[in-house]
Design a protein around this motif. Structure first.
Motif, PDB file in Angstrom:
ATOM      1  N   GLU A   1       0.833  -1.215   0.000  1.00 47.26           N
ATOM      2  CA  GLU A   1       0.000   0.000   0.000  1.00 47.26           C
ATOM      3  C   GLU A   1       0.861   1.257   0.000  1.00 47.26           C
ATOM      4  N   GLU A   2       1.991   1.227   0.684  1.00 50.42           N
ATOM      5  CA  GLU A   2       2.900   2.376   0.678  1.00 50.42           C
ATOM      6  C   GLU A   2       3.394   2.686  -0.732  1.00 50.42           C
ATOM      7  N   LYS A   3       3.483   1.666  -1.570  1.00 45.84           N
ATOM      8  CA  LYS A   3       3.972   1.849  -2.940  1.00 45.84           C
ATOM      9  C   LYS A   3       2.831   2.055  -3.947  1.00 45.84           C
ATOM     10  N   GLY A   4       1.612   2.130  -3.445  1.00 44.51           N
ATOM     11  CA  GLY A   4       0.475   2.366  -4.318  1.00 44.51           C
ATOM     12  C   GLY A   4      -0.102   1.115  -4.938  1.00 44.51           C
ATOM     13  N   PHE A   5       0.290  -0.069  -4.442  1.00 41.17           N
ATOM     14  CA  PHE A   5      -0.212  -1.328  -4.976  1.00 41.17           C
ATOM     15  C   PHE A   5      -1.340  -1.874  -4.104  1.00 41.17           C
ATOM     16  N   SER A   6      -2.292  -1.052  -3.802  1.00 37.62           N
ATOM     17  CA  SER A   6      -3.382  -1.481  -2.918  1.00 37.62           C
ATOM     18  C   SER A   6      -4.259  -2.546  -3.569  1.00 37.62           C
ATOM     19  N   ASP A   7      -4.265  -2.609  -4.901  1.00 36.30           N
ATOM     20  CA  ASP A   7      -5.082  -3.602  -5.601  1.00 36.30           C
ATOM     21  C   ASP A   7      -4.345  -4.926  -5.822  1.00 36.30           C
ATOM     22  N   MET A   8      -3.055  -4.978  -5.511  1.00 35.19           N
ATOM     23  CA  MET A   8      -2.321  -6.223  -5.695  1.00 35.19           C
ATOM     24  C   MET A   8      -2.806  -7.234  -4.658  1.00 35.19           C
TER      25      MET A   8
END
Length: 503
Positions: A243-250
């Motif tokens: 989530e910190e890297k913007g991959f909340s959908d992974m």
């Protein structure tokens, strides 16, 4: 009148001669992923690590396994993020399983209990080379999942990425959960930003609740995580870092246990926070038998379900020769698809044996398989001649993967058959085995469907590579109303594609 009488007599004789009747019902359809199958696949651990040095072999492998017109048409890649072992270690004896890690120059600050390291993104070129060539074969459908066998060696208690000193102990240091999650998130970010590969999902563990993973193993990386808090903690930490890297959908999948039954208990013992994070249950089916229970668990929890790894060196059939290994694979696929109804089925590794007079990295390769006995994988890499040797087990795999495509719906059938329905194309695909030494006649009852078309395609694999059938297109069959009769050749796998089928 005479024609009608002869037709009636033919039907009576045909019905009396039937050895098996199979009734197919959409009521037995998979519910996972909205009922949409995501495809068949393979792990990229370890065969691409062995052959990816060669652009010729890498390209031929990508075509053989991922091209949907000229190969198996696989759509799932499980990319292995290597932990990387201590550079001074040399205990792995296989030529393919020493997977490089990206972390270098590690440092540990004991006062703050923090880990730092640099990255060498030139590492793992071989696996990545095959990955990129494979994705290029079918960019629209291929899904890439990342998974880890072990953290980097400097984050482990044993100082070895093959496992703990005592294999039933956790090997990730108690203060390294955040660091390991950071490592996986950093790799995910670099793959997306630099190589255009967005992992659909990531699994931070592989067969974690086992005693397989001991330090200085001659086989591979591995890491034990206890059920409950240990497995939950890495899931929670990984979610934070993504989530910190913007991959909340992974998606984060869990927990890739070796046994179906262990997978059930591992999921139940996750904390509620970890269970809420997990979007898909990944299971291997090397052991256990509670497929129905795991399917019910996933359905009740609202999770997707993958069969994410299995293979074996067994055979089935009656004096089946080269078809023996393929028949075993077909029966395993049918068992898993019928019992679990997963949205994906993934072979361990498509190539398990390599031929090379020189070996690799100072180790010797295993050589050619005995085609008349059981073996792992479905093909062999010949490095001396830069060829991929295809077996009947390969062609059997294709009886499923080439014709049951992403978006179809898996339908459970009998213990020797499985079906899939293509709602858009109005097609029904049936794959069936005959492990007997004699032919047999099967009646396929499709009366649960409102409409059946006028044509049934027939594709079959049997015999040997040199003179047998390999995806052989046979004469089509004309249905009798809502069903059709077919003769199954001995020791064969046959795919039937019924056109014009409506629910």
């Amino acid at each position: 009148m005479k024609v009608q009488y002869l037709l009636l007599l033919y039907l009576i004789v045909s019905i009396n001669a039937v050895d098996q009747t199979i009734t197919i019902s959409i009521n037995n359809a998979s519910k996972f992923n909205g009922g949409r199958f995501e495809g068949f696949g393979t792990s990229f651990c370890w065969w691409p690590n062995r052959l990816g040095y060669s652009d010729v072999l890498a390209e031929k492998a990508a075509t053989a396994f991922y091209d949907k017109n000229n190969g198996l048409g696989l759509t799932i890649i499980r990319y292995n993020i290597g932990g990387g072992d201590d550079p001074t270690h040399d205990h792995i004896t296989r030529t393919d399983s020493k997977v490089p890690g990206y972390a270098v120059n590690p440092n540990y600050d004991s006062s703050s209990k923090s880990y730092t390291w640099d990255y060498d993104w030139t590492k793992d070129f071989n696996q990545r080379n095959v990955l990129l060539k494979s994705v290029a074969k079918n960019k629209e459908e291929i899904i890439v999942e990342a998974f880890s066998n072990s953290p980097p060696y400097f984050m482990t208690n044993s100082g070895c990425s093959s496992g703990a000193i005592f294999a039933w102990n956790d090997n990730l240091k108690s203060d390294a959960y955040e660091a390991f999650a950071q490592y996986l998130a950093d790799v995910s970010e670099h793959f997306y930003n630099n190589w255009g590969i967005l992992f659909q999902s990531i699994s931070p563990m592989n067969e974690p609740y086992t005693s397989y993973w001991g330090a200085y193993s001659n086989k591979q990386e591995g890491c034990h995580f206890d059920q409950g808090n240990s497995q939950s903690k890495i899931i929670i930490e990984l979610k934070k870092k993504l989530e910190e890297k913007g991959f909340s959908d992974m998606q984060i999948s869990a927990t890739d246990e070796t046994s179906i039954d262990t997978q059930i208990t591992s999921y139940y013992r996750l904390t509620s926070e970890a269970r809420n994070i997990v979007t898909r249950i990944d299971t291997h089916t090397y052991g256990g038998s509670n497929r129905y229970e795991l399917r019910e668990l996933a359905e009740t929890e609202g999770k997707n379900l993958w069969m994410s790894e299995v293979d074996g060196g067994d055979v089935q059939g009656t004096k089946a020769g080269e078809m023996g290994a393929g028949l075993w694979l077909a029966q395993r696929i049918i068992l898993d698809l019928n019992g679990l109804r997963p949205s994906s089925w993934i072979l361990w590794q498509v190539i398990d044996n390599h031929i090379s007079k020189d070996g690799y990295d100072g180790k010797q390769d295993s050589g050619m398989v005995d085609l008349n006995n059981g073996y792992w994988g479905v093909a062999v890499a010949d490095h001396d001649n830069q060829e991929i040797i295809l077996t009947q087990k390969y062609y059997v795999f294709g009886q499923f993967s080439r014709y049951i495509r992403p978006g179809y719906t898996i339908i459970s059938c009998t213990d020797n058959s499985v079906a899939a329905y293509d709602n858009e194309g109005k097609k029904l695909v049936i794959v069936i085995t005959n492990t007997a030494g004699t032919d047999k006649t099967v009646d396929f009852n499709l009366s649960n469907f409102s409409k059946v078309g006028n044509n049934v395609r027939v594709i079959r694999t049997s015999g040997s590579v040199s003179d047998g059938e390999k995806w052989a297109e046979l004469e089509p069959i004309a249905p009798y109303g809502n069903g059709f009769n077919a003769v199954l050749k001995s020791n064969s796998v046959t795919t039937y594609i019924v056109d014009g089928v409506e629910e």
